[in-house]
Design an enzyme around this catalytic site. Structure first.
Site, PDB file in Angstrom:
ATOM      1  N   ARG A   1      51.942  92.836  11.289  1.00 42.09           N
ATOM      2  CA  ARG A   1      51.956  94.273  11.558  1.00 42.09           C
ATOM      3  C   ARG A   1      52.818  94.543  12.777  1.00 42.09           C
ATOM      4  NH1 ARG A   1      50.493  95.201   7.256  1.00 42.09           N
ATOM      5  NH2 ARG A   1      48.598  96.219   6.535  1.00 42.09           N
TER       6      ARG A   1
ATOM      7  N   HIS B   1      59.276  96.313   5.699  1.00 41.45           N
ATOM      8  CA  HIS B   1      57.858  96.114   5.332  1.00 41.45           C
ATOM      9  C   HIS B   1      57.757  95.791   3.838  1.00 41.45           C
ATOM     10  CE1 HIS B   1      53.438  97.143   6.437  1.00 41.45           C
ATOM     11  NE2 HIS B   1      53.480  96.267   5.426  1.00 41.45           N
TER      12      HIS B   1
HETATM   13  P1  NDP Z   1      43.124  87.002   6.611  1.00 40.84           P
HETATM   14  O1  NDP Z   1      42.042  87.866   7.132  1.00 40.84           O
HETATM   15  O2  NDP Z   1      42.831  86.147   5.424  1.00 40.84           O
HETATM   16  O3  NDP Z   1      43.670  86.039   7.754  1.00 40.84           O
HETATM   17  C1  NDP Z   1      43.856  86.492   9.052  1.00 40.84           C
HETATM   18  C2  NDP Z   1      44.030  85.280   9.952  1.00 40.84           C
HETATM   19  O4  NDP Z   1      44.246  85.731  11.285  1.00 40.84           O
HETATM   20  C3  NDP Z   1      42.770  84.387   9.974  1.00 40.84           C
HETATM   21  O5  NDP Z   1      43.147  83.045  10.049  1.00 40.84           O
HETATM   22  C4  NDP Z   1      42.091  84.817  11.269  1.00 40.84           C
HETATM   23  O6  NDP Z   1      41.272  83.817  11.864  1.00 40.84           O
HETATM   24  C5  NDP Z   1      43.299  85.070  12.150  1.00 40.84           C
HETATM   25  N1  NDP Z   1      42.954  85.912  13.270  1.00 40.84           N
HETATM   26  C6  NDP Z   1      42.428  87.163  13.279  1.00 40.84           C
HETATM   27  N2  NDP Z   1      42.205  87.578  14.535  1.00 40.84           N
HETATM   28  C7  NDP Z   1      42.575  86.569  15.343  1.00 40.84           C
HETATM   29  C8  NDP Z   1      42.568  86.383  16.750  1.00 40.84           C
HETATM   30  N3  NDP Z   1      42.120  87.326  17.578  1.00 40.84           N
HETATM   31  N4  NDP Z   1      43.020  85.214  17.243  1.00 40.84           N
HETATM   32  C9  NDP Z   1      43.467  84.239  16.410  1.00 40.84           C
HETATM   33  N5  NDP Z   1      43.506  84.350  15.065  1.00 40.84           N
HETATM   34  C10 NDP Z   1      43.067  85.502  14.542  1.00 40.84           C
HETATM   35  O7  NDP Z   1      44.342  87.970   6.310  1.00 40.84           O
HETATM   36  P2  NDP Z   1      45.557  87.738   5.297  1.00 40.84           P
HETATM   37  O8  NDP Z   1      46.071  86.368   5.496  1.00 40.84           O
HETATM   38  O9  NDP Z   1      45.164  88.158   3.935  1.00 40.84           O
HETATM   39  O10 NDP Z   1      46.602  88.829   5.832  1.00 40.84           O
HETATM   40  C11 NDP Z   1      47.096  88.761   7.158  1.00 40.84           C
HETATM   41  C12 NDP Z   1      47.842  90.023   7.515  1.00 40.84           C
HETATM   42  O11 NDP Z   1      49.105  90.062   6.867  1.00 40.84           O
HETATM   43  C13 NDP Z   1      47.190  91.346   7.071  1.00 40.84           C
HETATM   44  O12 NDP Z   1      46.158  91.717   7.963  1.00 40.84           O
HETATM   45  C14 NDP Z   1      48.355  92.303   7.106  1.00 40.84           C
HETATM   46  O13 NDP Z   1      48.447  92.917   8.369  1.00 40.84           O
HETATM   47  C15 NDP Z   1      49.562  91.404   6.881  1.00 40.84           C
HETATM   48  N6  NDP Z   1      50.240  91.691   5.611  1.00 40.84           N
HETATM   49  C16 NDP Z   1      51.541  92.110   5.644  1.00 40.84           C
HETATM   50  C17 NDP Z   1      52.224  92.360   4.484  1.00 40.84           C
HETATM   51  C18 NDP Z   1      53.650  92.734   4.509  1.00 40.84           C
HETATM   52  O14 NDP Z   1      54.200  93.074   3.457  1.00 40.84           O
HETATM   53  N7  NDP Z   1      54.313  92.663   5.644  1.00 40.84           N
HETATM   54  C19 NDP Z   1      51.584  92.194   3.167  1.00 40.84           C
HETATM   55  C20 NDP Z   1      50.235  91.710   3.248  1.00 40.84           C
HETATM   56  C21 NDP Z   1      49.587  91.488   4.441  1.00 40.84           C
HETATM   57  P3  NDP Z   1      39.977  83.277  11.086  1.00 40.84           P
HETATM   58  O15 NDP Z   1      40.530  82.429   9.952  1.00 40.84           O
HETATM   59  O16 NDP Z   1      39.279  82.453  12.098  1.00 40.84           O
HETATM   60  O17 NDP Z   1      39.234  84.461  10.606  1.00 40.84           O
HETATM   61  C1  OXD Z   2      49.284  94.760   3.298  1.00 43.69           C
HETATM   62  C2  OXD Z   2      50.633  95.285   3.430  1.00 43.69           C
HETATM   63  O1  OXD Z   2      48.538  94.776   4.266  1.00 43.69           O
HETATM   64  O2  OXD Z   2      51.286  95.567   2.395  1.00 43.69           O
HETATM   65  O3  OXD Z   2      48.942  94.308   2.187  1.00 43.69           O
HETATM   66  O4  OXD Z   2      51.137  95.425   4.534  1.00 43.69           O
END
Ligand code: NDP
Ligand code: OXD
Length: 321
Positions: free
Chosen positions: A236, A284
């Site tokens: 993000r 994005h």
């Molecule tokens: P998940 O919730 O499965 O994974 C998030 C990861 O981030 C987990 O490993 C989590 O740790 C870690 N995390 C969260 N907070 C912290 C912190 N404070 N310190 C360290 N690690 C942290 O999410 P997804 O993998 O499904 O998606 C990740 C992000 O990708 C979404 O939130 C979205 O913003 C972005 N995204 C972007 C897209 C794009 O087109 N650019 C498309 C889809 C998603 P833990 O495993 O311990 O919970």
């Molecule tokens: C998502 C994105 O969060 O598209 O899936 O950014």
């Protein structure tokens, strides 16, 4: 189904996304549920589920029979930014299709930097024939994934298959075969100190806002085979301090960045990122949510929930993701 065998309606509230294709998919997949884009009044009792992307403020807050909110994205920061968010479960996207698309993007960008894509594209513009005979092998490069969740883990495993050394950083401890896992604030320094390319797949939460800032860049390795580290952010825009990124590029603390997400989207026409020679911009588009693959599982969850079964892929409200 609801007790009266008359399943509640779905409210589709999307900002910046044409609703037509979602409406069509909902009509095909859920002929037993009507979908509307506007409730009949703020407190429409017929709405039981909401499917949202950046829902209109106050769109959800007063619906008396709302049972759950379904985000059409994996990230849910857009849901939490609603000041009137009702206290109902929030379901996010976890989908093999979305995961595969994100891993393609990550592999594409990591390889592009590793194999000097930006430099050779510029050389082509300038008609310069100059090869680099000293390119490191993938096995000499460490890729660090910030956010070892659904998306980060799959990307990590695919990068491993290509021969990169891969590490990950998450909030809670993880164990992923072939990937060096770090967790929490004490795990951040060892992670940063060994990552030549950092891929960011974190959610935007109060804990991660502007985590990509000058303090973090100062803690990154300076000795890797690529020189200064490369940053790829597909999480993000709110994760990054954009002035600090530009400064780190200009001082050589970062050697290049790929940014798919920005503080302000669409990226304003006068943003310096558009023309910076060390920046790759994508709009994005790292992993698009496809109605054809997401609506089926969402509707199945609604129907299962009405039968009394638990929802899956629930957001932890306290953690914010
Ligand atoms: P998940 O919730 O499965 O994974 C998030 C990861 O981030 C987990 O490993 C989590 O740790 C870690 N995390 C969260 N907070 C912290 C912190 N404070 N310190 C360290 N690690 C942290 O999410 P997804 O993998 O499904 O998606 C990740 C992000 O990708 C979404 O939130 C979205 O913003 C972005 N995204 C972007 C897209 C794009 O087109 N650019 C498309 C889809 C998603 P833990 O495993 O311990 O919970
Ligand atoms: C998502 C994105 O969060 O598209 O899936 O950014």
């Amino acid at each position: 189904m609801s007790e009266n065998n008359n399943p509640g309606r779905i409210l589709l509230s999307l900002t910046g996304w044409a609703p037509d294709v979602w409406l069509k998919q909902l009509a095909e997949t859920a002929p037993h549920r009507k979908t509307v884009v506007e409730p009949e009044g703020e407190s429409d009792p017929s709405i039981e589920y909401a499917v949202v992307w950046k829902p209109r403020p106050k769109a959800l807050g007063k619906l008396p029979r709302l049972k759950a909110i379904f985000s059409v994205g994996a990230g849910v920061d857009h849901v939490f930014s609603d000041p009137d968010l009702p206290d109902v479960p929030i379901v996010r996207v976890v989908s093999p299709d979305l995961t595969a698309r994100m891993s393609e993007y990550v592999v594409w960008q990591v390889l592009d930097h590793h194999r000097l894509g930006p430099r050779y594209r510029q050389q082509q513009v300038d008609r310069i024939w100059e090869e680099d005979r000293d390119q490191p092998a993938a096995s000499e490069i460490s890729v660090g994934i910030m956010g070892l969740g659904e998306l980060g883990t799959d990307a990590a495993l695919k990068l491993r298959c290509l021969g990169f050394k891969v590490s990950g950083w998450s909030r809670t401890a993880k164990n992923v075969e072939g990937v060096t896992c770090h967790a929490g604030s004490e795990g951040l320094d060892p992670f940063l100190a060994t990552s030549d390319i950092i891929v960011v797949l974190l959610p935007l939460t109060p804990d991660t806002r502007e985590i990509l800032n000058k303090d973090l860049f100062a803690r990154m390795t300076k000795r890797g085979p690529l020189g200064a580290p490369i940053l790829i952010n597909a999480g993000r825009g709110g994760l990054q301090n954009e002035a600090d990124i530009l400064n780190a590029l200009d001082t050589g603390q970062l050697s290049a960045v790929t940014l798919d997400v920005f503080q302000q989207e669409p990226l304003p026409a006068d943003s310096p990122f558009w023309t910076h020679p060390k920046v790759t911009v994508t709009p994005h588009s790292a992993a698009a949510s496809m109605p054809a693959s997401l609506i089926g599982p969402m509707v199945a969850q609604m129907d299962a929930h009405d039968r009394g079964e638990p929802l899956t892929n629930l957001v932890d409200r306290k953690a914010g993701y």
